[in-house]
Scaffold this active site. Sequence first.
Site, short mmCIF file in Angstrom:
data_model
loop_
_atom_site.label_atom_id
_atom_site.label_comp_id
_atom_site.label_asym_id
_atom_site.label_seq_id
_atom_site.Cartn_x
_atom_site.Cartn_y
_atom_site.Cartn_z
N PHE A 17 -30.37 -27.97 31.47
CA PHE A 17 -30.02 -27.26 32.70
C PHE A 17 -30.60 -27.98 33.90
O PHE A 17 -31.81 -28.25 33.96
CB PHE A 17 -30.55 -25.82 32.65
CG PHE A 17 -29.80 -24.94 31.70
CD1 PHE A 17 -28.51 -24.52 31.99
CD2 PHE A 17 -30.38 -24.54 30.50
CE1 PHE A 17 -27.81 -23.71 31.11
CE2 PHE A 17 -29.69 -23.73 29.62
CZ PHE A 17 -28.40 -23.31 29.93
N ALA A 59 -36.43 -26.67 38.38
CA ALA A 59 -36.95 -25.31 38.18
C ALA A 59 -38.01 -24.97 39.22
O ALA A 59 -38.02 -23.87 39.79
CB ALA A 59 -37.52 -25.17 36.77
N VAL A 64 -34.88 -26.93 30.32
CA VAL A 64 -34.72 -26.67 31.75
C VAL A 64 -35.49 -27.74 32.51
O VAL A 64 -36.67 -27.97 32.22
CB VAL A 64 -35.28 -25.27 32.11
CG1 VAL A 64 -35.11 -24.98 33.59
CG2 VAL A 64 -34.62 -24.20 31.26
N CYS A 65 -34.85 -28.37 33.46
CA CYS A 65 -35.53 -29.45 34.20
C CYS A 65 -36.66 -28.88 35.05
O CYS A 65 -36.45 -27.97 35.85
CB CYS A 65 -34.55 -30.17 35.10
SG CYS A 65 -35.41 -31.30 36.24
N ILE A 66 -37.85 -29.46 34.89
CA ILE A 66 -39.01 -28.92 35.60
C ILE A 66 -38.90 -29.11 37.11
O ILE A 66 -39.28 -28.22 37.89
CB ILE A 66 -40.33 -29.50 35.05
CG1 ILE A 66 -41.51 -28.77 35.65
CG2 ILE A 66 -40.43 -31.00 35.31
CD1 ILE A 66 -42.81 -28.98 34.91
#
Lengths: 118, 133
Positions: A39, A81, A76-78
């Site tokens: 994501f 995010a 999920v891409c940090i």
Amino acid sequence: MKIAVCIYEGPYNHEASDSAYNFIKAAIDRGHEIQGIFFYHDGVYNVTKLMEPPQDDRHIANRWSELGAKGIDIVVCIAAAKRRGIVDEVLVPNVRISGLGQLTMMAIQADRMVVFGD
Amino acid sequence: MAEEVKKIMFTVRKPPHGSIYVYEGLEVKLIMAAYDADISVVFMDDGVFAVKRGQDTKELGIKGFEATYGALVDYEIQKVFVDRHSMESRGMTEDDLVIIGEDEDTEEPIRPQVVDAQEIAAMMAEQHNILSF
């Protein structure tokens, strides 16, 4: 075939998340392996447990969590995010926050990378 | 046994401002360049505006990222292409393109390479994976 899926758009607002989900289900049914789901951009909003859609609507975050429970790596891409206030505490189970290196590994290891978004 | 280095192409097709796709897409390129992959980037459609020189984002209230393109060669992203038709149909010429680094030996500035659609198609056919932003 090993397929990685990248989702760029948030839930409900855009069809990308639904299309990706249906694509993944169909791919699994046909015997393909899902290398991972990543994501990015507003896509990070797909897996927050804070969402509470009307009961007669699909629960997008839970749907992803169920796929994660089957052993599919959902990342999920940090960086994306952090910009959007998505942290570990708000994630549904069976998904994880990690870096763009994970996307890189998916792009290298998967036979195909399929991107859903504008 | 060492595997062959995989070719991964990025396409940039959206304008640089108005949405975050191109900026966050640039972050992906910089990270991916640190891995063992053969990276190339193609700017086409409105994406060619991303590599137009002299962007001023002050009035937009955002930092802007044109300067980062100047470091692409330093990040070892050398294969940077612009679709000729997209560029020319938007009134741009090669002189409008940002400098992405300088030649190590001659110190000459390096600009993205302007190519035709057929060349892009040929490069796409060789890729292991393509990511669009």
